[in-house]
Design a protein around this motif. Structure first.
Motif, PDB file in Angstrom:
ATOM      1  N   HIS A 289       0.810  -1.227   0.000  1.00 36.19           N
ATOM      2  CA  HIS A 289       0.000   0.000   0.000  1.00 36.19           C
ATOM      3  C   HIS A 289       0.837   1.268   0.000  1.00 36.19           C
ATOM      4  O   HIS A 289       0.274   2.361  -0.060  1.00 36.19           O
ATOM      5  N   GLY A 290       2.154   1.169   0.111  1.00 39.05           N
ATOM      6  CA  GLY A 290       3.011   2.349   0.048  1.00 39.05           C
ATOM      7  C   GLY A 290       3.565   2.768   1.397  1.00 39.05           C
ATOM      8  O   GLY A 290       3.080   2.354   2.460  1.00 39.05           O
ATOM      9  N   PRO A 296      -8.334   4.866   5.736  1.00 38.40           N
ATOM     10  CA  PRO A 296      -9.146   4.824   6.970  1.00 38.40           C
ATOM     11  C   PRO A 296     -10.014   3.590   7.094  1.00 38.40           C
ATOM     12  O   PRO A 296     -10.393   3.208   8.206  1.00 38.40           O
ATOM     13  N   LYS A 297     -10.329   2.916   5.981  1.00 37.33           N
ATOM     14  CA  LYS A 297     -11.232   1.763   6.084  1.00 37.33           C
ATOM     15  C   LYS A 297     -10.629   0.633   6.907  1.00 37.33           C
ATOM     16  O   LYS A 297     -11.350  -0.137   7.550  1.00 37.33           O
ATOM     17  N   TYR A 298      -9.286   0.518   6.886  1.00 40.44           N
ATOM     18  CA  TYR A 298      -8.663  -0.578   7.624  1.00 40.44           C
ATOM     19  C   TYR A 298      -8.716  -0.372   9.127  1.00 40.44           C
ATOM     20  O   TYR A 298      -8.747  -1.344   9.889  1.00 40.44           O
ATOM     21  N   ARG A 299      -8.753   0.883   9.562  1.00 42.34           N
ATOM     22  CA  ARG A 299      -8.845   1.133  11.002  1.00 42.34           C
ATOM     23  C   ARG A 299     -10.193   0.669  11.561  1.00 42.34           C
ATOM     24  O   ARG A 299     -10.311   0.356  12.751  1.00 42.34           O
ATOM     25  N   GLU A 300     -11.193   0.612  10.688  1.00 40.42           N
ATOM     26  CA  GLU A 300     -12.505   0.154  11.148  1.00 40.42           C
ATOM     27  C   GLU A 300     -12.498  -1.331  11.536  1.00 40.42           C
ATOM     28  O   GLU A 300     -13.393  -1.789  12.246  1.00 40.42           O
ATOM     29  N   ARG A 319     -12.521   6.457  18.856  1.00 42.21           N
ATOM     30  CA  ARG A 319     -11.514   7.527  18.931  1.00 42.21           C
ATOM     31  C   ARG A 319     -10.211   7.080  18.283  1.00 42.21           C
ATOM     32  O   ARG A 319      -9.540   7.848  17.598  1.00 42.21           O
ATOM     33  N   GLY A 320      -9.845   5.808  18.509  1.00 47.63           N
ATOM     34  CA  GLY A 320      -8.632   5.281  17.889  1.00 47.63           C
ATOM     35  C   GLY A 320      -8.746   5.219  16.379  1.00 47.63           C
ATOM     36  O   GLY A 320      -7.784   5.486  15.654  1.00 47.63           O
ATOM     37  N   ILE A 321      -9.941   4.900  15.890  1.00 48.39           N
ATOM     38  CA  ILE A 321     -10.174   4.825  14.446  1.00 48.39           C
ATOM     39  C   ILE A 321     -10.064   6.208  13.817  1.00 48.39           C
ATOM     40  O   ILE A 321      -9.488   6.384  12.739  1.00 48.39           O
ATOM     41  N   GLU A 322     -10.623   7.210  14.488  1.00 46.92           N
ATOM     42  CA  GLU A 322     -10.664   8.563  13.933  1.00 46.92           C
ATOM     43  C   GLU A 322      -9.377   9.349  14.158  1.00 46.92           C
ATOM     44  O   GLU A 322      -9.199  10.429  13.573  1.00 46.92           O
ATOM     45  N   SER A 323      -8.465   8.831  14.978  1.00 49.13           N
ATOM     46  CA  SER A 323      -7.258   9.590  15.335  1.00 49.13           C
ATOM     47  C   SER A 323      -6.240   9.674  14.200  1.00 49.13           C
ATOM     48  O   SER A 323      -5.381  10.550  14.200  1.00 49.13           O
ATOM     49  N   SER A 324      -6.309   8.766  13.226  1.00 51.91           N
ATOM     50  CA  SER A 324      -5.311   8.732  12.158  1.00 51.91           C
ATOM     51  C   SER A 324      -5.858   7.961  10.964  1.00 51.91           C
ATOM     52  O   SER A 324      -6.805   7.176  11.107  1.00 51.91           O
ATOM     53  N   ASP A 325      -5.268   8.214   9.790  1.00 54.11           N
ATOM     54  CA  ASP A 325      -5.613   7.444   8.592  1.00 54.11           C
ATOM     55  C   ASP A 325      -4.608   6.334   8.319  1.00 54.11           C
ATOM     56  O   ASP A 325      -4.789   5.552   7.383  1.00 54.11           O
ATOM     57  N   LEU A 326      -3.525   6.260   9.095  1.00 55.05           N
ATOM     58  CA  LEU A 326      -2.501   5.239   8.872  1.00 55.05           C
ATOM     59  C   LEU A 326      -3.068   3.842   9.088  1.00 55.05           C
ATOM     60  O   LEU A 326      -3.861   3.618  10.010  1.00 55.05           O
TER      61      LEU A 326
END
Length: 428
Positions: A289-290, A296-300, A319-326
């Motif tokens: 993925h680079g 963000p879909k993977y954090r879900e 909150r953990g999901i929304e905190s980052s897109d990594l």
């Protein structure tokens, strides 16, 4: 005067290790010790490059190049942002330079390996006092003093007693005590491989262990495997009992309840980031993925913890999901599989193979580095599967790879000497 260059090299190795913890912020974390290693590369390469021609170093250099190729190709295909792309490529290149310069500085000398370990361990004991990590104040042993102190203990015992296993065995109780202290201070994994390291050293110094030098029967091999699993199970049960009964404090009890109640057990419960990383690998196992992969879909996928029965707070997970897109990860091999594709995973699979191979041969034929090698081998295996690879771990791996490769040279020298002796006696 003849010893002056030798003393200069010894001092350089120690000081590089001592200063390895300190960093400044410039775009990312920049370590002055790594800048020094880059300068030293040009100063010593002409005189020391011959050490890089000895196996398995050329193969390791080749898989470094393959890893970088995988990262470059993935970033170009995925159109990774320039800043992330440059950081991803630089991280691999700097890691490579750290390793080859440290290895050339050590020059396969056992004495200098110990200077490197002592310098590194002392530096990281000082680190929390000068640049504490955000987690240090909450758990100073786990995120500060624990690993360097225990590593220095193993190194001191190795420095003092070398391959005298009957002497090393006398410290088994002390080393197990350090492991128990680590468990009590909420450093479960550190406690586990400290206790296991001490038991392996004790076993190798016994009459049963000495038989591994000459012949490995299935029964002995199964005994060794059983020792590993029994130790891991024992640590888990001990920690669970202490946490469940409040002996580690209320925070540890609540944390244990959240992490241990799900279907996949404590290991996954404490490293939930592995779940999104696995899904990301499954979606793109070849290309990746680079660098600094974001989606963000993977954090879900962290919400799967609730379906698996873990007592997690839905609000905290969101909150953990929304905190980052990594894309989350908590593993060397999964992190680089996600970032660089299969070629990133290949590098760490190669490293893992050599860690296990060197540790096994060193167990059969202990050398002067045996005590720290056992501890660093178990730490390395754990990190490949269950620790993220960050800027501060590049130099740590330069140390670990150097210890492993120098140990391998010692093993090979002893094997050649044994074959020569057998030939001589056979001819007689």
């Amino acid at each position: 005067m003849a010893s002056s260059p030798v003393m200069w090299m010894d001092a350089a190795v120690f000081l590089i290790g001592l200063g390895s913890f300190y960093h400044i912020f410039f775009v990312g974390e920049v370590y002055p010790s790594e800048i020094a290693l880059f300068v030293l590369l040009f100063m010593i390469f002409g005189a020391k490059h011959r050490y890089l021609s000895r196996q398995p170093v050329p193969m390791l250099i080749a898989v470094f190049a393959i890893w970088l190729l995988g990262q470059v190709g993935t970033d170009l295909i995925r159109h990774t942002p320039i800043r992330d792309m440059m950081r991803g490529w630089a991280a691999i290149i700097v890691f490579f330079i750290d390793f080859i310069v440290v290895y050339m500085l050590v020059s396969e000398q056992v004495r200098r390996v110990y200077f490197l370990i002592f310098g590194y361990a002392l530096g990281w004991l000082i680190a929390p006092l000068i640049q504490p990590s955000p987690s240090f104040s909450a758990e100073p042993w786990k995120f500060g003093f624990g690993v360097p102190f225990i590593l220095m203990t193993f190194a001191y015992l190795g420095w003092r007693h070398g391959r005298a296993l009957y002497r090393l065995r006398k410290y088994t109780v002390l080393l197990i005590f350090l492991g128990l202290i680590s468990i009590f201070l909420n450093a479960r994994s550190l406690g586990a491989y400290t206790i296991l390291s001490s038991l392996l050293i004790w076993l190798r110094g016994s009459r049963v262990g000495e038989r591994f030098r000459w012949k490995v029967s299935l029964r002995r091999l199964l005994f060794l495997i059983a020792l590993v699993f029994i130790t891991a199970f024992g640590v888990k049960q001990l920690y669970g009992y202490m946490a469940d009964h409040g002996l580690l404090g209320e925070h540890a009890r609540m944390k244990y309840e959240m992490q241990a109640t799900g279907k996949l057990g404590l290991l996954i419960g404490g490293r939930a980031e592995l779940i999104p990383a696995v899904f990301a690998v499954m979606d793109s196992p070849i290309i990746g993925h680079g660098s600094w992969a974001k989606d963000p879909k993977y954090r879900e996928y962290l919400l799967l913890l609730l379906e698996l029965g873990y007592q997690q707070s839905e609000e905290q997970l969101e909150r953990g999901i929304e905190s980052s897109d990594l894309i989350p990860h908590h593993s060397h091999i999964l992190q680089n599989w996600v970032w660089a594709g299969i070629l990133g995973a290949l590098f760490w699979a190669f490293v893992l193979f050599w860690v296990v191979r060197i540790a096994w041969h060193s167990f059969r034929q202990p050398n002067e580095l045996f005590a720290p090698l056992v501890f660093l081998s178990l730490l390395s295996i754990w990190d490949v599967f269950f620790s993220p690879l960050g800027s501060m771990t590049r130099f740590v791996w330069a140390v670990k790879l150097t210890v492993l490769l120098v140990s391998w040279r010692l093993v090979r020298q002893e094997q050649r000497a044994a074959r020569s002796l057998r030939t001589r006696w056979g001819g007689a």
